[in-house]
Design an enzyme around this catalytic site. Structure first.
Site, short mmCIF file in Angstrom:
data_model
loop_
_atom_site.label_atom_id
_atom_site.label_comp_id
_atom_site.label_asym_id
_atom_site.label_seq_id
_atom_site.Cartn_x
_atom_site.Cartn_y
_atom_site.Cartn_z
N HIS C 12 0.83 -1.22 0.00
CA HIS C 12 0.00 0.00 0.00
C HIS C 12 0.86 1.27 0.00
O HIS C 12 0.49 2.27 0.63
CB HIS C 12 -1.02 -0.03 1.15
CG HIS C 12 -0.42 -0.13 2.53
ND1 HIS C 12 -1.08 -0.72 3.58
CD2 HIS C 12 0.77 0.30 3.04
CE1 HIS C 12 -0.33 -0.65 4.68
NE2 HIS C 12 0.79 -0.03 4.37
N HIS C 61 -0.72 4.86 9.71
CA HIS C 61 0.67 5.34 9.77
C HIS C 61 0.68 6.69 10.47
O HIS C 61 0.92 7.73 9.83
CB HIS C 61 1.26 5.48 8.36
CG HIS C 61 1.19 4.22 7.55
ND1 HIS C 61 0.02 3.77 6.97
CD2 HIS C 61 2.15 3.30 7.24
CE1 HIS C 61 0.28 2.63 6.31
NE2 HIS C 61 1.54 2.33 6.46
N HIS C 195 10.67 -3.74 2.86
CA HIS C 195 11.10 -2.34 2.77
C HIS C 195 11.61 -1.86 4.12
O HIS C 195 11.19 -2.34 5.16
CB HIS C 195 10.01 -1.40 2.22
CG HIS C 195 8.72 -1.27 2.99
ND1 HIS C 195 7.96 -2.34 3.41
CD2 HIS C 195 8.04 -0.16 3.39
CE1 HIS C 195 6.85 -1.90 4.03
NE2 HIS C 195 6.88 -0.58 4.04
N GLU C 242 5.02 -5.27 8.28
CA GLU C 242 3.63 -5.11 7.85
C GLU C 242 3.04 -6.42 7.31
O GLU C 242 1.83 -6.59 7.28
CB GLU C 242 3.52 -4.02 6.76
CG GLU C 242 3.79 -2.61 7.29
CD GLU C 242 3.52 -1.54 6.24
OE1 GLU C 242 3.29 -0.38 6.62
OE2 GLU C 242 3.54 -1.85 5.03
#
Ligand SMILES: [Fe+3]
Ligand SMILES: [Fe+3]
Lengths: 302, 136, 302, 136
Positions: C12, C61, C195, C242
């Site tokens: 996302h 976030h 990431h 995540e």
């Protein structure tokens, strides 16, 4: 090493705060209620019993949390908490000082143990938390203990099950046991006993059931884990459900307990007052069943 | 999952308790703005505005007219039916200067004196008050 | 009866939202990324696949939740949610419409199943939720599906374990199966893949590990339940964690799955893009183990 | 509970990852007001005040002087050491009009062009980047 040395349960009726704040705590109505706490006040003041930190299990009564957010289990990791304004101005009692080191340690441990905690860093605390402090400590200039608030949803259905509350207590005990600093920790369960604040059935009191509940906090029975919500509602009134919070306290005391003091009185406002002081006899709790967390077998399985 | 007993059965039991409205999701949704209105009275500035002109203040909230009238009438049983929760409604009667006993007794059909006397005598017995169907 | 008919996973990355909003989604850089979603856009538009409701697992976030409150699992039971302003104004995408009937049903069922949910009635939703909608639906005037946001804390440590996430998925499946209305429900897991957005190690990508993870979402293995947090961190970068959210999706699909579509691309901004569409083959999940809740054996034990 | 492995071991592992600060409770506490400051930039009116006079705005927040200076210098590695979390700090660089790649690359000691080229070539390999102790 930190250690849970005692468990205390107490009703947290807001009127008890009013009585104390207005100096009515020894009048004809409130005298017998407060008298039942005299033993505890003396006991908790003795250096060997005096807790450094209390894990205070309570529920917020539409004060810190409105309908926009409803956490099942919220643990306060903040530095301090002010008394909430519940509609007539905040109680003039001291601010509550937190213990962020232990609170974060417990919060992190509980999440590894697969409890889905909500961490709170800022909130006001209502009568659910400040009234038990008054009952145990009277009117000091500052509360003589640090407090970790543990707020449980018992307002919007479903609250957590009795079994879940008991298991949370066991996980709290594991977490406290693994905290490095030497601390005398108590855990308090608050709310209850029988009361119903709504509808045509308001005023319901069930002394027999309440005393059965008190009986079963003592010794090694785990029967109370299995009491379904509907039984609290039918037997003890719609607000009697608050007693599930006492099971968090009981679970944290481990395998078996001894009763040091017990007090029951009807009425206070709409409510039956219950108060008990328990000591762990065998404080052992089962090891963590989780994979990410806490035991050799689990670690080996990873 | 044969024989599965689920949230539906769990909730159905709650409708079988005499004179009691358990604060389930259905009620929480119905009473959402009613309860948020009541919650707003925790702030002194809102209490002042409310006390100065109740109708003007309550009209600012996206509630049903029925909910508004029940608040203005302090009809707490009606408010429970309309999704109110007692801990939220407590902000309304606290602002009125009423205690829990004073406010709660109005829901029972008893005078506050009779209600208080009942409490001092040990409270309402659960006998016959446990179940509508079971009549126990 | 409501039924979970498919599971979808997708990264996302906020930049994908920017690319779509600015019409760059078919340029040299973004073209190959969006091309991997063409299959899914066609598939999801077919009447037989079109979901009525998506349970959208994502993380906030630092948008709806700041440091004052950190829920581990929060479920959105509200009517609608507006896109959050993340520092450059809210995305100009439609509001997200909720499905409070199903959401409350799931929330209540999960709490009986001993998941300590936080119920949310009002919040804004950030790129974690709106970017997957863009990837699946492009730029409609209104999202053609109702959404139940399920926000997971993967920012402040510890996040929930992989095992806890998988179990939550199973409990979600039980809850959906017991909802009376006929609904085609999908569950989406978002975030990932490898990431790292911070420090000297930023930019880490581990295509081999990511593809192992994709492989193990397919079929009947439950190996991914047991991957500890430290492995995500070491192998996939600090934000690779995540991926635990994908396990909620996988758990909800039951015993075994079939892969309908799979896509992997490096890079998008700092991130490896992963996307998979799964169908349950044997969607059965274990019965509820709880006492308050959900099965005959448990009820008999009360 | 002999052989008990707990939150301490769980957390200790996180300090063994090169060039990485895992956002643990210790960091969250240290960075509390820093992150709340950054969060405040989600509101347009706050962004305006911040952009008009950064120093005046940041002085309103109960942060350490070190944290303030690191924000003003946009020293993101330093901010991570001081308890900042990247998703909160993102409000600062988004307000500056920077993308994640632009901001993140400043932490790696690489130019943004070199960093972007590395990403296009498949990103940073995990080889030798997994463990400080294990050097793998
Ligand atoms: Fe209470
Ligand atoms: Fe993300």
């Amino acid at each position: 090493m930190a250690k849970i040395t005692a468990g205390v349960a107490s009703s947290h009726v807001p009127l008890l705060g009013v009585a104390s704040d207005q100096g009515k705590d020894r009048d004809d109505y409130f005298g017998p209620i407060f008298a039942g706490y005299d033993w505890t006040r003396e006991w908790i003041a003795k250096p060997e019993n005096k807790p450094d930190v209390v894990i205070l299990v309570y529920n917020d009564h539409a004060s810190a949390f409105d309908m926009s957010i409803i956490p099942t289990f919220a643990i306060g990791c903040g530095e301090r908490y002010a008394p909430a304004d519940e509609g007539w101005g905040p109680r003039k009692v001291p601010d509550v000082e937190g213990h962020p080191d232990l609170a974060w340690h417990i919060a992190q441990s509980l999440i590894l143990d697969e409890f889905d905690m909500t961490i709170i860093n800022e909130m006001d605390v209502d009568h659910g938390l400040t009234v038990p402090l008054t009952m145990m400590y009277d009117k000091p200039d500052a509360w003589p203990v640090k407090v970790i608030p543990l707020a449980v949803n018992v307002v919007t259905y479903p609250p957590p099950s009795g079994n879940r509350c008991w298991s949370l207590g066991e996980a709290i005990a594991r977490a406290v046991n693994s905290f490095g600093e030497d601390l005398n920790v108590q855990i308090w369960g608050t709310g209850g006993m029988s009361h119903q604040l709504q509808g045509q059935r308001a005023g319901l009191i069930n002394a027999e059931w309440d005393n059965m509940f008190l009986d079963k906090l003592i010794g090694d029975t785990q029967d109370l884990r299995h009491v379904p919500h509907i039984e609290y509602l039918r037997e003890t009134g719609s607000e009697g459900i608050e007693m599930v919070m006492w099971l968090i306290m009981r679970g944290a005391l481990g395998k078996s307990t001894k009763c040091l003091h017990r007090h029951y009185h009807v009425p206070c406002s709409n409510t039956a007052i219950g108060h008990i002081v328990l000591e762990p006899v065998d404080g052992s709790v089962p090891p963590s069943p989780t994979l990410e967390g806490n035991n050799d077998a689990a670690q080996a399985a990873i | 999952m044969a024989g599965h007993s689920d949230i539906h059965e769990y909730l159905a039991d709650f409708e079988d308790i005499p004179g009691t409205r358990v604060y389930t999701a259905a009620r929480a949704r119905k009473g959402y703005h009613l309860n948020q209105f009541a919650m707003s009275l925790m702030k002194p500035e809102n209490r002042q505005r409310w006390l100065a002109d109740e109708r003007a203040y309550i009209n600012e909230w996206p509630m049903t007219q029925e909910q508004r009238e029940a608040v203005l009438a302090r009809d707490y049983n009606r408010l429970l039916d309309l999704g109110g929760n007692i801990y939220f409604l407590a902000k309304v009667f606290s602002t009125d200067g009423l205690s829990f006993v004073q406010a709660v007794s109005t829901m029972t059909g008893m005078s506050v004196e009779d209600y208080q006397a009942m409490m001092v005598a040990g409270g309402r017995s659960p006998e016959g008050q446990r179940s509508i169907k079971g009549d126990s």
